[in-house]
Design a protein around this motif. Structure first.
Motif, short mmCIF file in Angstrom:
data_model
loop_
_atom_site.label_atom_id
_atom_site.label_comp_id
_atom_site.label_asym_id
_atom_site.label_seq_id
_atom_site.Cartn_x
_atom_site.Cartn_y
_atom_site.Cartn_z
N ALA A 130 53.91 -51.93 -103.72
CA ALA A 130 53.99 -53.41 -103.44
C ALA A 130 55.46 -53.74 -104.57
CB ALA A 130 52.37 -53.96 -104.55
N THR A 131 56.06 -52.73 -105.44
CA THR A 131 57.22 -52.98 -105.66
C THR A 131 58.66 -53.17 -105.05
OG1 THR A 131 57.69 -51.24 -106.14
CG2 THR A 131 56.36 -52.20 -107.85
N GLU A 132 57.96 -52.97 -103.86
CA GLU A 132 59.21 -52.77 -102.82
C GLU A 132 59.05 -53.61 -101.75
OE1 GLU A 132 59.41 -48.12 -101.81
OE2 GLU A 132 60.66 -48.38 -103.93
N LEU A 133 58.02 -54.20 -101.53
CA LEU A 133 57.92 -55.07 -100.38
C LEU A 133 58.93 -56.05 -99.96
CD1 LEU A 133 54.59 -56.25 -100.86
CD2 LEU A 133 54.94 -54.87 -98.88
N THR A 134 59.75 -56.47 -98.74
CA THR A 134 60.09 -57.56 -98.65
C THR A 134 59.58 -58.16 -96.99
OG1 THR A 134 61.37 -56.00 -97.43
CG2 THR A 134 62.27 -55.97 -99.26
N SER A 135 60.46 -59.28 -97.07
CA SER A 135 60.02 -60.48 -95.69
C SER A 135 60.06 -58.73 -94.00
CB SER A 135 60.73 -61.14 -96.04
OG SER A 135 62.25 -61.14 -95.55
N ASP A 136 60.67 -58.60 -94.61
CA ASP A 136 61.31 -57.25 -93.02
C ASP A 136 59.85 -56.91 -92.59
OD1 ASP A 136 63.53 -58.83 -92.84
OD2 ASP A 136 64.97 -57.54 -93.52
N ARG A 137 59.58 -56.03 -93.83
CA ARG A 137 58.29 -54.98 -93.40
C ARG A 137 57.43 -55.21 -93.89
NH1 ARG A 137 58.05 -50.86 -98.29
NH2 ARG A 137 57.53 -49.54 -96.93
N VAL A 138 56.84 -57.00 -94.68
CA VAL A 138 55.81 -56.55 -95.20
C VAL A 138 54.01 -57.48 -93.91
CG1 VAL A 138 55.93 -59.40 -94.84
CG2 VAL A 138 54.88 -59.21 -96.47
N ILE A 139 54.94 -57.06 -92.76
CA ILE A 139 54.31 -57.27 -91.84
C ILE A 139 53.43 -55.64 -91.67
CG2 ILE A 139 53.29 -57.92 -89.55
CD1 ILE A 139 53.55 -59.56 -91.03
N ASP A 140 54.93 -54.74 -91.17
CA ASP A 140 54.48 -53.83 -91.07
C ASP A 140 53.13 -53.18 -92.46
OD1 ASP A 140 56.10 -53.46 -88.81
OD2 ASP A 140 57.47 -52.61 -89.60
N VAL A 141 53.81 -53.43 -93.90
CA VAL A 141 52.82 -53.09 -95.47
C VAL A 141 51.58 -53.42 -94.62
CG1 VAL A 141 52.51 -52.61 -97.48
CG2 VAL A 141 55.28 -52.05 -96.29
N LEU A 142 51.01 -54.48 -94.19
CA LEU A 142 49.68 -55.46 -94.31
C LEU A 142 48.60 -55.14 -92.97
CD1 LEU A 142 48.19 -57.98 -95.31
CD2 LEU A 142 49.09 -58.83 -93.03
N LYS A 143 49.39 -53.87 -92.76
CA LYS A 143 48.73 -53.45 -91.49
C LYS A 143 48.50 -51.85 -92.12
CE LYS A 143 51.81 -55.35 -87.03
NZ LYS A 143 51.86 -54.29 -86.33
N ILE A 144 49.40 -51.58 -92.71
CA ILE A 144 48.82 -50.02 -93.35
C ILE A 144 47.24 -50.23 -94.66
CG2 ILE A 144 49.14 -48.62 -94.29
CD1 ILE A 144 50.40 -48.09 -91.56
N ALA A 145 47.91 -51.74 -94.70
CA ALA A 145 46.79 -52.19 -96.34
C ALA A 145 46.03 -52.62 -95.90
CB ALA A 145 47.99 -53.32 -96.75
N LYS A 146 45.31 -53.05 -94.48
CA LYS A 146 44.55 -53.62 -93.82
C LYS A 146 43.86 -51.83 -93.47
CE LYS A 146 42.95 -56.49 -91.20
NZ LYS A 146 42.59 -57.29 -91.76
N LEU A 147 44.14 -51.22 -92.81
CA LEU A 147 43.76 -49.81 -92.28
C LEU A 147 42.98 -49.58 -93.30
CD1 LEU A 147 45.97 -49.16 -89.31
CD2 LEU A 147 43.78 -49.83 -89.04
N CYS A 148 44.02 -48.50 -94.20
CA CYS A 148 43.76 -47.93 -95.40
C CYS A 148 42.53 -48.46 -96.71
CB CYS A 148 44.62 -47.79 -96.41
SG CYS A 148 45.71 -46.67 -95.22
N ASP A 149 42.46 -49.89 -96.13
CA ASP A 149 41.72 -50.90 -97.26
C ASP A 149 42.19 -50.31 -98.55
OD1 ASP A 149 39.77 -51.67 -98.07
OD2 ASP A 149 37.78 -50.33 -98.73
N ALA A 150 43.37 -51.23 -99.01
CA ALA A 150 43.98 -51.31 -100.00
C ALA A 150 44.32 -52.84 -100.23
CB ALA A 150 45.57 -50.94 -99.67
N PRO A 151 43.38 -53.44 -100.95
CA PRO A 151 42.39 -55.15 -101.23
C PRO A 151 44.24 -55.45 -102.25
CG PRO A 151 41.09 -53.58 -103.37
CD PRO A 151 41.98 -52.72 -101.71
N ARG A 152 44.45 -54.43 -102.95
CA ARG A 152 45.79 -54.93 -104.21
C ARG A 152 46.58 -55.36 -102.64
NH1 ARG A 152 43.09 -50.79 -107.70
NH2 ARG A 152 43.78 -49.63 -106.87
N LEU A 153 47.20 -54.45 -102.61
CA LEU A 153 48.71 -54.21 -101.72
C LEU A 153 48.25 -55.49 -100.76
CD1 LEU A 153 51.20 -53.29 -101.08
CD2 LEU A 153 49.71 -51.36 -99.16
N TYR A 154 47.07 -55.35 -100.15
CA TYR A 154 46.51 -56.67 -98.93
C TYR A 154 46.75 -58.02 -99.80
CZ TYR A 154 44.54 -59.90 -95.94
OH TYR A 154 43.66 -60.74 -94.81
#
Length: 358
Positions: A130-154
């Motif tokens: 979450a501390t390293e999120l950028t607009s370029d990679r936020v969509i990829d991280v969002l997909k991983i957060a949904k798959l891994c059931d990570a609500p804080r990261l989502y």
């Protein structure tokens, strides 16, 4: 068969002050690219219930070496994952060492910690990513957060999308999302629409509260004009020449009300309902004051203690829900304004001053 790597975290454990003999490695961990890693079943089983079940199923006989697979991540990420499992048993490991591993393999470790039910590692991965999120990679991280059931990261991903949506739309992840994952795209767009609706509702509520507060000020000014007198209008028993010449607290509102009262006293259409918009506003303000005045017996505002006017008001108010709601909201605004202007007790003021952060 891949190269067999001897896992040396038990050596770190031994160097940390353990004085008993080290048991031999009894688990072979095989990665997706064919590399094998030697580990200890006692450590793996004590840190992950999933690994414990895997080891139980793969065991063959007494003191035999069992083989388990950890797939879905490259071998260096699996090695980092096992290092962290061993580090939980070593109290002398520096936090910077763990942070370096998490920063290097954060996404893979998040997936592995979710798959093998290691809560503390999953939480740490969410914080680091979450501390390293950028607009370029936020969509990829969002997909991983949904798959891994990570609500804080989502939630952090959604905050970045809302804040930098124009930049997110130009990213490759968003283009891929629009082409191959319309469900997640619709979810994001609905979230953005919900945020916009909340902002609009908040602005409407804020504007309504400001309007109620302005009506409250107008009622106070009306009482001030007919009780103490202002610059142009005064009661008959008040001498304005002896008053303080300074402007009153709400001078602009008082001036507008005095002009409206001058017009109301001279307008020939004030008795005809709906014929003069200025007179209609004055009638409504007098009616509103009479509805919420808490001292009608001594009040000097016109029509406040007029029983016929109040009976007419009650008949009209029973059928008008909007008017009753307005009276209720303005009365609430008067109470909140009185509480806000109340002088703070000296004891409370000293207590706040004592614990105020400098």
């Amino acid at each position: 068969m891949g190269v067999k790597t001897e896992f040396n975290s038990y050596t770190l454990w031994y160097e940390a002050g353990k004085d008993y003999a080290l048991p031999p490695a009894d688990v072979v961990v095989r990665t997706s690219d064919g590399q094998t890693i030697l580990a200890h079943s006692s450590i793996l089983a004590s840190t992950s219930p999933v690994l414990e079940r895997k080891i139980d199923r793969a065991s063959r006989g007494w003191n035999s070496v069992c083989t388990i697979r950890i797939s879905g991540a490259p071998s260096d990420a699996v090695i980092a994952f096992l290092h962290l499992l061993y580090f939980t048993r070593i109290s002398t490991v520096e936090a910077t060492m763990i942070e370096d591993i998490l920063e290097k393999h954060g996404m893979q470790l998040l997936a592995l910690s979710h798959a093998y039910q290691i809560g503390w590692l999953k939480k740490q991965c969410e914080i680091i990513i979450a501390t390293e999120l950028t607009s370029d990679r936020v969509i990829d991280v969002l997909k991983i957060a949904k798959l891994c059931d990570a609500p804080r990261l989502y939630q952090q991903c959604m905050k970045i999308i809302v804040k930098e949506f124009e930049e997110v739309q130009r990213s490759d992840g968003w283009q891929f999302l629009r082409r191959y994952d319309p469900t997640l795209e619709l979810e994001i767009l609905e979230f953005l629409e919900d945020i916009d609706q909340r902002k609009r509702r908040w602005k409407q509520q804020r504007a309504a509260q400001d309007a109620y507060q302005h009506l409250n000020i107008a009622i106070d000014c009306l009482e001030h004009i007919f009780t103490e007198g202002c610059s142009e209008i005064r009661p008959r028993n008040v001498d304005l020449s002896r008053r303080n010449k300074g402007p009153c607290t709400w001078f602009g509102t008082c001036q507008g009300l005095q002009l409206l009262l001058h017009h109301f006293s001279m307008c020939e259409k004030r008795s005809a309902p709906g014929s003069c918009i200025h007179c209609k506003r004055m009638w409504q303000l007098l009616q509103l004051h009479a509805s919420i005045c808490d001292h009608p017996e001594s009040c000097k505002v016109p029509l406040c203690n007029d029983s016929r006017f109040k009976m007419k008001m009650q008949r009209e108010g029973k059928s008008d829900k909007t008017w009753r709601l307005l009276v209720k909201r303005v009365a609430r605004a008067r109470v909140m304004s009185a509480l806000a202007s109340r002088k703070m007790p000296e004891v409370v003021f000293r207590s706040w001053a004592k614990y105020r952060v400098k």
